[in-house]
Write a protein that holds these residues in place. Sequence first.
Motif, PDB file in Angstrom:
ATOM      1  N   VAL A 459      43.438  37.391  44.694  1.00  0.00           N
ATOM      2  CA  VAL A 459      44.375  38.480  44.447  1.00  0.00           C
ATOM      3  C   VAL A 459      43.950  39.225  43.188  1.00  0.00           C
ATOM      4  O   VAL A 459      43.725  38.596  42.149  1.00  0.00           O
ATOM      5  N   PRO A 460      43.824  40.556  43.238  1.00  0.00           N
ATOM      6  CA  PRO A 460      43.511  41.309  42.014  1.00  0.00           C
ATOM      7  C   PRO A 460      44.722  41.320  41.085  1.00  0.00           C
ATOM      8  O   PRO A 460      45.555  42.228  41.119  1.00  0.00           O
ATOM      9  N   ALA A 461      44.823  40.290  40.266  1.00  0.00           N
ATOM     10  CA  ALA A 461      46.015  40.114  39.434  1.00  0.00           C
ATOM     11  C   ALA A 461      45.665  39.248  38.240  1.00  0.00           C
ATOM     12  O   ALA A 461      44.591  38.643  38.163  1.00  0.00           O
ATOM     13  N   LEU A 462      46.606  39.194  37.288  1.00  0.00           N
ATOM     14  CA  LEU A 462      46.507  38.309  36.143  1.00  0.00           C
ATOM     15  C   LEU A 462      47.165  36.978  36.478  1.00  0.00           C
ATOM     16  O   LEU A 462      47.808  36.820  37.517  1.00  0.00           O
ATOM     17  N   HIS A 463      47.010  36.019  35.571  1.00  0.00           N
ATOM     18  CA  HIS A 463      47.577  34.692  35.805  1.00  0.00           C
ATOM     19  C   HIS A 463      49.101  34.751  35.745  1.00  0.00           C
ATOM     20  O   HIS A 463      49.685  35.350  34.856  1.00  0.00           O
ATOM     21  N   GLY A 464      49.741  34.100  36.705  1.00  0.00           N
ATOM     22  CA  GLY A 464      51.196  34.013  36.718  1.00  0.00           C
ATOM     23  C   GLY A 464      51.839  35.199  37.413  1.00  0.00           C
ATOM     24  O   GLY A 464      51.261  36.280  37.541  1.00  0.00           O
ATOM     25  N   GLY A 465      53.041  34.987  37.895  1.00  0.00           N
ATOM     26  CA  GLY A 465      53.809  36.070  38.489  1.00  0.00           C
ATOM     27  C   GLY A 465      53.445  36.429  39.912  1.00  0.00           C
ATOM     28  O   GLY A 465      53.976  37.404  40.456  1.00  0.00           O
TER      29      GLY A 465
END
Length: 533
Positions: A459-465
Amino acid sequence: MLLLGAVPPMVEMAALVGFGLGAAQALAPQSTAIWPYDSYHDLRWLLVYHDSWPAFVAGLVVVVVARGVLSAGLTALSWPAETPRPSMRQLVRRNIEVAALATVIISPWAAISVAFSAVALSWYLFASVIPLLVIAPFLLRAGVTAHWWKGLPSVQLLLWSVVNFLVITAAGAVIVSVPQWWRVPVAGLAGVANGLLWRTTVIAAVRHERPRWAAVPVTPVVIILTMATAVAAPSLISVASGTTGRWRPPVTAEPLPATVPYAVIVLAGFESGWDGQLPADPRVAHFSYAGVTRDGRPLPYAPEATHRSLDSSAALLAAQVDALHRRTRRPVALLGESEGALVIRTYLEKFPHSPVQAALLFSPLIWPGRAYYPPPGHEGWGTVAGWELRVIAALTNLTKAVDASPDEPFVRSVIVEAPFYRNRILCPVPGIRMMAFLPLVSAAEAPSGEYSRIPVVEVPALHGGLLNRRAIHERAMRFLAGQPVTQPWRGYVVLQRLGAAWQSPPLVLAVNPIWSTSREGDPALSGRICQPR
């Protein structure tokens, strides 16, 4: 000059290849990098590979002197011919002083890098590397000119410090992409590039006679401010990772689709909190880090409750799984984010015969437990790193609502049980349908090598959430309903390789008595996980 720049990386790489420590080989080109990346290389090795205060002090003296002499040699060979050069004795003395100063300046960030190796949270990696980019152009003049601490560095020095960062990053990525013994000449080529950068930066520093703000001690101010951010880093990491505060993702706020055959328990991450608000669907339960009431209902909990050990959390989860299964008469699916994913994996290991039939891991930690430090009052591998982290944590706690410690039960459980967590987080479990949702930023968490043997969604995302995202929620529900889940992104391995140069070297499992009795293999040596016990 080029030979002096190339030989140390090649020697280090040959030793690492011969020993088989593949997870640390991307660090070798930094052995002749320009300031401060060379000292950052030295400190990460030293903070991981010492087992007592005397060993650390002795190693530090050797490292500082060797670094000063090597840097003096590179500086002398890079000096422009048309400009008078200080004597070799003066250069050696000055560069030893700079090496000692760089050690003090960089030490907090190297310690944070060790913390990253312990808990494998990518934010710690970024927090340890970004300050190097800030202070690098200010330190480049230190071994060359007497008044390096005054004025602003030139645009050239700023440019070349960024170029060196890119060279180190690219060299690390190439090294972990080629066959083992090819890595030695690649390290040599990176060393040649380092030599060229030494020449360009020395020339730029020598010729930069009239810096802007020449009377202002700019460098000490920048250094002090940069070091001070080490205190703020843990708080910023907690905010940036999105794991703090009250947590109510769609899976708890909405009814489950009718196609989902499971009862579901949702586990939040580190320093989350829960006010006891029940999920919208009676088939869903919110895991409580505080336990359950006598009738099996999860208790509200504060962020401090997430600091408990993973074994303790797994025992609480076992009670809540049994209670939900009895109430709903359904098989159970577990959805956990960050620390919650580790709790799930611990539970599946400790309680192999359970009603759980599916597990989804969101932002799981990749290869945690790569470093060690003993508890207070004991000596062992990483002793000094542990005390540095305690000092940073104590200062950070002055500004935080929830105190944290590098010795809290959650962190210690990861470190003590490192052989399991380093190997097994993303391994299949017989009888359990499993999938992991990995934010792309977490690609920087793991050394190059195998990281999962279960299906993953990048997923193109940061850690968490991740569980708060509608698209991720819908994919998770499709998985629970038995439908196929697509994987549109394939950039994880590339980013994993690009981050390889900036990690601390992992402590080999066999050298630590706490770990040496484990039957687990060591991915730091083999590059493989989930090996037979």
